[in-house]
Design a protein around this motif. Structure first.
Motif, PDB file in Angstrom:
ATOM      1  N   THR A 260       0.705  -1.208   0.110  1.00  0.00           N
ATOM      2  CA  THR A 260      -0.099   0.080   0.057  1.00  0.00           C
ATOM      3  C   THR A 260       0.736   1.007  -0.036  1.00  0.00           C
ATOM      4  OG1 THR A 260      -0.025  -0.061   2.387  1.00  0.00           O
ATOM      5  CG2 THR A 260      -1.865  -1.225   1.267  1.00  0.00           C
ATOM      6  N   TYR A 272      -8.707   5.356   6.607  1.00  0.00           N
ATOM      7  CA  TYR A 272      -8.022   4.095   6.200  1.00  0.00           C
ATOM      8  C   TYR A 272      -7.984   2.886   7.460  1.00  0.00           C
ATOM      9  CZ  TYR A 272      -4.222   0.843   5.075  1.00  0.00           C
ATOM     10  OH  TYR A 272      -3.527  -0.336   5.019  1.00  0.00           O
ATOM     11  N   ARG A 276      -9.199  -0.737   7.160  1.00  0.00           N
ATOM     12  CA  ARG A 276      -7.824  -1.781   7.487  1.00  0.00           C
ATOM     13  C   ARG A 276      -8.138  -2.601   8.442  1.00  0.00           C
ATOM     14  NH1 ARG A 276      -2.760   0.654   9.905  1.00  0.00           N
ATOM     15  NH2 ARG A 276      -4.121   0.573  11.504  1.00  0.00           N
ATOM     16  N   LEU A 343      -5.407   2.548  -2.111  1.00  0.00           N
ATOM     17  CA  LEU A 343      -4.345   1.595  -1.512  1.00  0.00           C
ATOM     18  C   LEU A 343      -3.303   1.603  -2.491  1.00  0.00           C
ATOM     19  CD1 LEU A 343      -6.509   0.807   0.655  1.00  0.00           C
ATOM     20  CD2 LEU A 343      -5.856  -1.610   0.413  1.00  0.00           C
TER      21      LEU A 343
END
Length: 777
Positions: A260, A272, A276, A343
């Protein structure tokens, strides 16, 4: 140049003795559409509506009977224009006086014609706005789910359609891997564009890109020919409705292998870390491993790993067909694709990132001028109520009910009149048996239409409308760089009139003619629409010729088409100066706005949400129905003519089925089959094809709806319209979008005498002279 323009292309008509005998494609078009032949076949067809028609029981309205129940099976009475306009204007005035403007639905979704002046829905809206307005629609059936969610995530809908896009020259020069979720079928929707195309360029650009050394396309779809005839293309068969799970599995690999782009995620996105946690399963949900994704999608673990590394190791552009989001939880694959591009960190790079719809509309990605297409002025709608387009049947059947929509609430009005112009809801809408019931509700239904479609047959008043060959117009597409004149070739067929003159006649009777016309005739309006584009060009230092010169030339190339453009390049270059129109100004991988809506079943980040109907919960004898767009017509336009008519099997729409699925059901190629579920049933002609994933059948939309017993909800559709099978479920409480992509069906050989298909013949009595109703006093 003598020409006319349709959504599927420009043509040069050849006339003999005042009749069009041939339509020649535009000479510079390397890939003219096969739909042109059907255009000529339809021009003089018996299916043309030749004079104003009134449904007989609506005209009589006998005391003690409900005339509305005759819609779809009644005969029609021919009347003269004064009578028809008088009856319609009386009905409009009566509805407004008794119930108010909010009792009229004039949403009138549909492609109509390519001309921007004689654009029927725009003229319909303009007409009712002079009377105070009407209830209208919002969104499109094509991409309703993503149309709502993208502004929350990335601040714009340019990523979907129109506006700007990553152009093909940039793809050809910079892209190394092109991932097409849902494919790119240049033989289907890529041959059409709202407003028409002078030159079909998608095939040329896509072929040049595909032949580039080292270039590779991945077509991720349950149907192999969703990306036909392109070299260096890898087909990745996938179970319908599971693309989000595949992308999550790829995201898991990228995260675990440290592939990423941490800097991009920190600088250009928010949320994010929460996404994740969901992908890795540290938030309590299952880890989205390749094995997890493989079990859902049917794509092997090895291939999922390879796809992830192909994305990470190359300049990658992710794209999707619009069809992907016409399903349960249709917001998720688009949101997840944007997240996956984040990503990778390639958004805004030349030839990288994400951009949708390259195969969903002709010339998407072709360099285009920024000066746009003219648009007919509609005026102000003082009612101000717009209903999600896929909720029209619900609105008619459930007045007073409320639904959540995009964080707010909409209350359905009590509709007493429906006016449709330039569209066919008995093609577009899902769960047609429910729509049949809904069309029994209004007191009056008025339709402007050239042909005897299923919608026209369910109207009370039918106004016959000209086609593009019978009127003057001007057009330009957001996907094309040309302004084009549409020149009248022949006199109107029968007693047909153009929509402008029909609405002017109604406006005259209702005392608003001057408001509607503003004192302009057809050519005056065309001059005004041309001036709209010319003024924009002139202000930018690119003066256009006078209207008279343009009209003589017939075609004008607009200036400043930007060859190399990459979506969000300016945002990447300076995320503060070019902040996105999201609350954070950045790409929202986790949306606080959506979280605050507190909508059941909708997390504030992209997620795998199991569809209500998919192969993962199908019974042993159920198949997944893909009801995609046809190659042989534009939606339902031209269904009775040309390539569409030639494609029928025993007069029915073809249904493609995998050889193993056909064998298990005793189905032979060319047999008529019954396709059914709890919502309805239709007949189709079987085509055995190993280019489908096993467990999937494909039946294109657009076959004109024909129930075996007209006017009776639930009756067998004998022609093959898949929307008797599709569900009425909204994709989510956020978007209220249609979900035809989440449909399970059973298929069996049809046994018994085949019912005739009559929908391609005019209704009884509609082609012969009838008694003329008297004009109202």
């Amino acid at each position: 140049m003598t020409q006319s323009v349709f959504h599927w292309g420009a043509v040069r008509p050849v006339l003999k003795d005042g009749r069009v005998v041939r339509l020649a494609p535009f000479s510079a078009d390397p890939n003219p559409s096969q739909l042109i032949d059907g255009t000529l076949a339809g021009l003089y067809s018996d299916l043309r509506i030749l004079q104003p028609m009134i449904r007989t029981s609506w005209l009589k309205r006998t005391t003690g009977t409900d005339h509305r129940l005759g819609r779809g099976r009644d005969e029609f009475t021919a009347v003269d224009w004064p009578a028809a306009l008088g009856l319609a204007s009386e009905a409009i005035r009566r509805t407004i006086d008794r119930y108010g403007n909010q009792a009229i639905y004039a949403g009138s979704y549909g492609w109509a014609s390519a001309g921007r002046f004689h654009h029927a829905p725009s003229l319909l809206h303009r007409f009712f706005n002079t009377l105070g307005g009407s209830v209208q629609h919002q969104q499109t059936y094509s991409y309703a789910a993503v149309q709502v969610v993208c502004p929350h995530v990335i601040g714009t809908n340019d990523i979907i359609s129109g506006g700007s896009s990553t152009t093909w020259p940039s793809i050809i020069t910079h892209t190394e891997r092109l991932f097409l979720f849902g494919g790119l079928n240049q033989k289907k929707n890529a041959q059409v564009s709202a407003g028409g195309l002078l030159i079909h360029e998608t095939t040329r650009y896509a072929t040049v890109a595909a032949k580039k050394p080292g270039f590779r396309i991945y077509s991720i779809s349950p149907i192999r020919d969703d990306t036909p005839d392109l070299p260096n293309t890898v087909w990745v068969p996938i179970r319908p409705g599971t693309d989000t799970a595949l992308m999550l599995g790829i995201a898991y690999i990228l995260i675990k292998r440290h592939k990423t782009d941490a800097q991009f995620l920190a600088q250009y996105t928010v949320g994010y870390e929460r996404l994740r946690d969901y992908v890795e399963g540290t938030n309590g949900s299952p880890a989205k491993t390749p094995d997890w994704a493989s079990k859902i999608t049917g794509v092997s673990v090895d291939l999922i790993n390879d796809l992830a590394m192909q994305m990470a190791d190359h300049r990658t552009l992710l794209s999707s067909a619009w069809a992907l989001q016409r399903a349960d939880h249709g917001e998720q694959p688009y949101w997840m694709m944007i997240a996956l591009a984040c990503l990778l960190g390639q958004i805004g790079l030349p030839g990288g990132g994400v951009c949708f719809g390259y195969g969903s509309m002709g010339n998407r990605g072709v360099p285009r001028s920024p000066y746009g297409s003219p648009r007919m002025e509609e005026g102000t709608n003082r009612v101000g109520l717009r209903i999600p387009v896929a909720r029209v049947a619900d609105m008619l059947l459930e007045p007073g009910a409320t639904i959540p929509f995009d964080g707010g609430e909409i209350r359905y009005p009590d509709i007493h009149m429906v006016y449709w112009a330039g569209g066919n809801p008995f093609h577009h809408h899902q769960d047609l048996n429910r729509l049949v019931k809904a069309f029994f509700v209004p007191e009056t239904v008025i339709v402007n239409e050239p042909y005897w479609t299923a919608t026209a047959r369910r109207a009370d008043i039918v106004f016959p409308v000209t086609t593009a060959l019978e009127r003057n117009d001007i057009t330009a597409s957001t996907m094309d760089n040309h302004l084009m004149a549409i020149k009248r070739q022949i006199a109107p067929v029968g007693e047909s009139r153009n929509d402008f003159d029909i609405f002017r006649g109604l406006a005259q009777r209702l005392g608003v003619e001057s408001l509607f016309t503003e004192g302009l005739e057809e050519m005056g309006w065309l001059n005004r629409l041309y001036a709209e584009v010319a003024d924009r060009c002139s202000q930018a230092g690119h003066p256009l010729p006078a209207f008279e010169e343009f009209w003589t030339r017939g075609t004008l190339e607009l200036p400043q088409a930007q060859q190399y453009h990459d979506l969000f390049a300016d945002f990447r270059a300076d995320p503060r100066k070019h902040a996105l129109e999201t609350p954070s100004g950045r790409i929202e991988l986790w949306s606080q706005t959506i979280a605050d809506f507190s909508l059941s079943g909708l997390p504030p980040h992209p997620a795998w949400l199991e569809p209500c109907e998919w192969l993962g919960n199908a019974q042993a004898d159920e198949l997944h129905l893909v009801s995609n767009q046809p190659a042989t017509r534009l939606h339902s336009q031209l269904d009775a003519f040309g390539a569409s008519a030639s494609s029928k099997i025993h007069d029915r729409e073809p249904l493609r089925i995998h050889p193993a699925d056909a064998k298990a059901r005793g189905i032979r190629d060319g047999q008529v089959v019954r396709v059914y579920n709890e919502r309805g049933a239709c007949l189709a002609g079987a085509v055995i094809d190993d280019g489908l994933l096993q467990g999937v059948v494909q039946l294109s939309t657009g076959a004109w709806y024909e129930p075996q017993t007209p006017g009776v909800p639930g009756s067998l559709d004998v022609h093959g319209n898949p929307n008797v099978l599709t569900p009425n479920r909204p994709s989510s409480l956020l978007t209220q979008a249609p979900t035809p992509g989440s449909t399970l069906v059973k298929v069996e050989v049809f046994v018994g005498e085949l019912p005739p298909v009559r929908i391609h013949r005019p209704p009884e009595g509609s082609c012969k002279p009838s008694r003329q109703a008297k004009s109202p006093a």
